[in-house]
Structure formats: C-alpha cells, structure tokens
Design an enzyme around this catalytic site. Structure first.
Site, PDB file in Angstrom:
ATOM      1  N   HIS A   1      11.262  -5.062   4.127  1.00 22.43           N
ATOM      2  CA  HIS A   1       9.851  -5.355   3.845  1.00 22.43           C
ATOM      3  C   HIS A   1       9.631  -5.876   2.428  1.00 22.43           C
ATOM      4  O   HIS A   1       8.525  -6.274   2.093  1.00 22.43           O
ATOM      5  CB  HIS A   1       9.031  -4.085   4.074  1.00 22.43           C
ATOM      6  CG  HIS A   1       7.563  -4.296   4.247  1.00 22.43           C
ATOM      7  ND1 HIS A   1       7.021  -5.180   5.162  1.00 22.43           N
ATOM      8  CD2 HIS A   1       6.499  -3.738   3.606  1.00 22.43           C
ATOM      9  CE1 HIS A   1       5.697  -5.148   5.091  1.00 22.43           C
ATOM     10  NE2 HIS A   1       5.361  -4.282   4.158  1.00 22.43           N
ATOM     11  N   TRP A   2      10.667  -5.829   1.598  1.00 24.84           N
ATOM     12  CA  TRP A   2      10.548  -6.248   0.197  1.00 24.84           C
ATOM     13  C   TRP A   2      11.385  -7.500  -0.059  1.00 24.84           C
ATOM     14  O   TRP A   2      12.343  -7.486  -0.828  1.00 24.84           O
ATOM     15  CB  TRP A   2      11.005  -5.123  -0.740  1.00 24.84           C
ATOM     16  CG  TRP A   2      10.018  -4.008  -0.862  1.00 24.84           C
ATOM     17  CD1 TRP A   2       8.712  -3.987  -0.454  1.00 24.84           C
ATOM     18  CD2 TRP A   2      10.269  -2.726  -1.465  1.00 24.84           C
ATOM     19  NE1 TRP A   2       8.141  -2.781  -0.747  1.00 24.84           N
ATOM     20  CE2 TRP A   2       9.051  -1.992  -1.374  1.00 24.84           C
ATOM     21  CE3 TRP A   2      11.374  -2.139  -2.050  1.00 24.84           C
ATOM     22  CZ2 TRP A   2       8.941  -0.685  -1.859  1.00 24.84           C
ATOM     23  CZ3 TRP A   2      11.268  -0.844  -2.528  1.00 24.84           C
ATOM     24  CH2 TRP A   2      10.055  -0.122  -2.445  1.00 24.84           C
TER      25      TRP A   2
ATOM     26  N   ARG B   1       9.133   5.998  -8.570  1.00 26.82           N
ATOM     27  CA  ARG B   1       8.073   5.934  -7.569  1.00 26.82           C
ATOM     28  C   ARG B   1       7.463   7.310  -7.296  1.00 26.82           C
ATOM     29  O   ARG B   1       6.255   7.433  -7.076  1.00 26.82           O
ATOM     30  CB  ARG B   1       8.607   5.317  -6.274  1.00 26.82           C
ATOM     31  CG  ARG B   1       8.851   3.815  -6.351  1.00 26.82           C
ATOM     32  CD  ARG B   1       7.586   3.009  -6.597  1.00 26.82           C
ATOM     33  NE  ARG B   1       6.642   3.059  -5.499  1.00 26.82           N
ATOM     34  CZ  ARG B   1       6.489   2.095  -4.593  1.00 26.82           C
ATOM     35  NH1 ARG B   1       7.212   0.999  -4.660  1.00 26.82           N
ATOM     36  NH2 ARG B   1       5.597   2.224  -3.638  1.00 26.82           N
TER      37      ARG B   1
ATOM     38  N   ASN C   1       5.892  -3.937  -7.657  1.00 29.54           N
ATOM     39  CA  ASN C   1       6.278  -4.861  -6.596  1.00 29.54           C
ATOM     40  C   ASN C   1       6.875  -6.155  -7.119  1.00 29.54           C
ATOM     41  O   ASN C   1       7.762  -6.733  -6.478  1.00 29.54           O
ATOM     42  CB  ASN C   1       5.076  -5.202  -5.725  1.00 29.54           C
ATOM     43  CG  ASN C   1       4.867  -4.253  -4.563  1.00 29.54           C
ATOM     44  OD1 ASN C   1       4.153  -4.552  -3.615  1.00 29.54           O
ATOM     45  ND2 ASN C   1       5.470  -3.079  -4.622  1.00 29.54           N
TER      46      ASN C   1
ATOM     47  N   GLY D   1       0.779  -1.229   0.000  1.00 26.91           N
ATOM     48  CA  GLY D   1       0.000   0.000   0.000  1.00 26.91           C
ATOM     49  C   GLY D   1       0.808   1.275   0.000  1.00 26.91           C
ATOM     50  O   GLY D   1       0.280   2.333   0.332  1.00 26.91           O
ATOM     51  N   GLY D   2       2.074   1.232  -0.380  1.00 28.20           N
ATOM     52  CA  GLY D   2       2.904   2.426  -0.357  1.00 28.20           C
ATOM     53  C   GLY D   2       2.582   3.395  -1.478  1.00 28.20           C
ATOM     54  O   GLY D   2       1.905   3.043  -2.455  1.00 28.20           O
TER      55      GLY D   2
ATOM     56  N   ASN E   1       1.877  -9.037  -0.758  1.00 35.86           N
ATOM     57  CA  ASN E   1       2.892  -8.279  -0.037  1.00 35.86           C
ATOM     58  C   ASN E   1       2.218  -7.197   0.799  1.00 35.86           C
ATOM     59  O   ASN E   1       1.499  -6.355   0.276  1.00 35.86           O
ATOM     60  CB  ASN E   1       3.853  -7.635  -1.047  1.00 35.86           C
ATOM     61  CG  ASN E   1       4.901  -6.773  -0.377  1.00 35.86           C
ATOM     62  OD1 ASN E   1       5.358  -7.076   0.707  1.00 35.86           O
ATOM     63  ND2 ASN E   1       5.269  -5.688  -1.029  1.00 35.86           N
TER      64      ASN E   1
END
Length: 292
Positions: free
Chosen positions: A269-270, A189, A49, A40-41, A108
């Site tokens: 987190h990735w 991004r 992703n 959700g970034g 994710n």
C-alpha cells in the site's frame, strides 16, 4: 546549491489558517504547487508518508506536505460531517490563506480520497491528480470487504485499546518487503499514534471516516461520483496491496474518463516508499509532460 537545501522537518515545518482551524504542513521547493495528502493509519502524517519523496519532488515543485484535520500537528476538532468533505474544504481554505489559486495533488489512501473530493467540490482549483490506492474510489470487484488492512485499522482503537502489537501488524500489512518494518519504524509510529492529542484526533476521525448517517455514507462513496472527474489522473497501485486490493482499481479506471493506471510489482500500500525512485519519476513526468 540544491544539494545543500535543509529539508529537515524543523526547517520545512509551517502552520496556516484554514477557515476556523489551523493546519500543519511542511513546505519546500519552488514552482507549480504540489499538495501531498497522507493516509489514515495510526500516527500518519504527510511527513511520515512522503519525507523520502521530498528531495526529488521539491526540485521541480513547491511541495506542501499537509497534515489533514485530526492528524499530525493540525487541529483536531470534533466534526459532524463526512471526513473527506471536511478535509477537502480545509485544504481549500489553506490554499486561500496562502494565495494559491490552483495545485496538483498527490494522495495516498485516505489522502487519495480527499484529493478526489477536492477535485469534485472545487474542480477549478485542482490540476492533475496522482492517487495511490485512493480511498472512496475503491469498489472491490472480487476481494472481500473490509480488507485485511482495513480490519486492522478499524480495530486499532478497539478494546483493549492501542498496543505496539496492533501497530506492528498494521504497518506490516502496508508493505510487501518486510525488511522495511524496522524496530525504529515501529517505535516512531507507535510513539506518534499513542500521543494523547493524536489519539483524540484518531477517535474524532473514526467517528466520521465512513459516516454516521446514510447520507454521509453515500457522500464518502466517491465511486458513485468519480465519472465527473475529468482532471488528468494517474492511479498507482501495488500489485500486492492488502489494504485496498488491486481489483478495486479497475472500477475506478473504467469510471474516470481521463485516468490511467500504473501497477508496481512486489508492492503493498506504500508505493511511494517501496518503489521510491520509480514513483518519483512517474510523478514528475506525469505532472510536467504534455499528455497525448
């Protein structure tokens, strides 16, 4: 030959009806269906992703990289209900439109939460689940809440509004290996996150991400319900995750009757990016091999 497949964004891009909205997805490969749902970034999409995982996974599965509602090129409606519930139903409607009865899921963060909500609400339509730091299932045992990463996420739209500095701080906290954070990645991004349509979707998402009523807040707290998920589940977590820290994994592991946990060292987190080859092997093996 497989090596000659065109796996570019343009060649794999699709749109599909999902009830009263339209969802964008990228599709490649044949075989059992694998739905992959992004986090959700700011500026997130399933392509951003998972594009690096598509070559390996599409060799074994019919992969659908789905942009959830409010994200990417999918529609951005103003919604009133809890986001995970809405998103899971939209994905189900897309599968109905495509004539797909059942699918495995890789999710994710936010996408992990949507995958869990899908399995809870439509248990017969979900196969095996691979979850990377899944939102909603996370219940911090020792770490503070909200985490560093969630504070940065919630602050992205706050006055004075989105900035490149905010975006870079958020992306840097996603990963252990800071060399991944290149100027090109930040620019990509930031451009996506500040697109007017994307900003509108982000605003819509933020209104319902947690929930605006006590009932919606509880609905988003999937840790209250995950003991009902009997689907074979592989949770993957970065040891150094600063968004949903590792200690939260153990509550989910305890609650879910058919879950197992894989922890990546030197990983944020990735995991799908920082440990791409190992991640791809884990996913393929877990989704294709008999379970003891």
């Amino acid at each position: 030959m497989p090596g000659n497949r065109d796996l570019s964004f343009e060649a794999t891009s699709r749109f599909g009806k999902a009830g009263d909205i339209k969802l964008h997805y990228n599709e490649a490969g044949e075989g059992d269906v694998l739905v992959m749902l992004h986090g959700g970034g700011p500026g997130a999409t399933s392509w951003s992703n998972f594009k690096q995982n598509l070559p390996a996974l599409s060799e074994r599965f019919r992969v659908l990289l789905v942009d959830q509602p409010e994200f990417g090129l999918s529609d951005k409606p103003e919604i009133e209900e809890q986001f995970l519930t809405y998103s899971a139903r939209a994905v189900r409607n897309l599968l109905d439109e495509l004539g797909i009865e059942k699918a495995h899921f890789v999710g994710n963060s936010l996408g992990g939460g949507a995958s869990l909500r899908f399995a809870l609400d439509y248990p017969d339509r979900a196969g095996r689940l691979v979850l990377m730091g899944p939102g909603g299932a996370f219940a911090p045992v020792l770490s503070p809440a909200p985490s560093e990463g969630l504070k940065l996420l919630f602050g992205f739209l706050q006055p004075p509004g989105p900035t490149r500095e905010k975006l870079e701080a958020f992306v840097r906290i996603m990963v252990y290996d800071q060399s991944i954070v290149t100027p090109e990645l930040i620019e990509e991004r930031y451009k996506a996150a500040t697109d007017p349509a994307t900003l509108r979707g982000m605003q819509n998402f933020m209104k319902v991400a947690v929930g605006s009523t006590p009932e919606q807040v509880r609905e988003g707290e999937l840790w209250r319900e995950i003991d009902r998920i009997e689907h074979p589940t592989l949770m993957t977590w970065g040891r150094d995750d600063r968004v949903l820290p590792l200690d939260g994994a153990f509550f989910a592991l305890h609650q879910m009757p058919n879950a197992r946990l894989h922890v990546f060292p030197r990983c944020g987190h990735w995991a799908q990016l920082e440990h791409r080859q190992e991640f791809d092997r884990l996913v393929i093996d877990f989704l294709t091999q008999p379970l003891d």
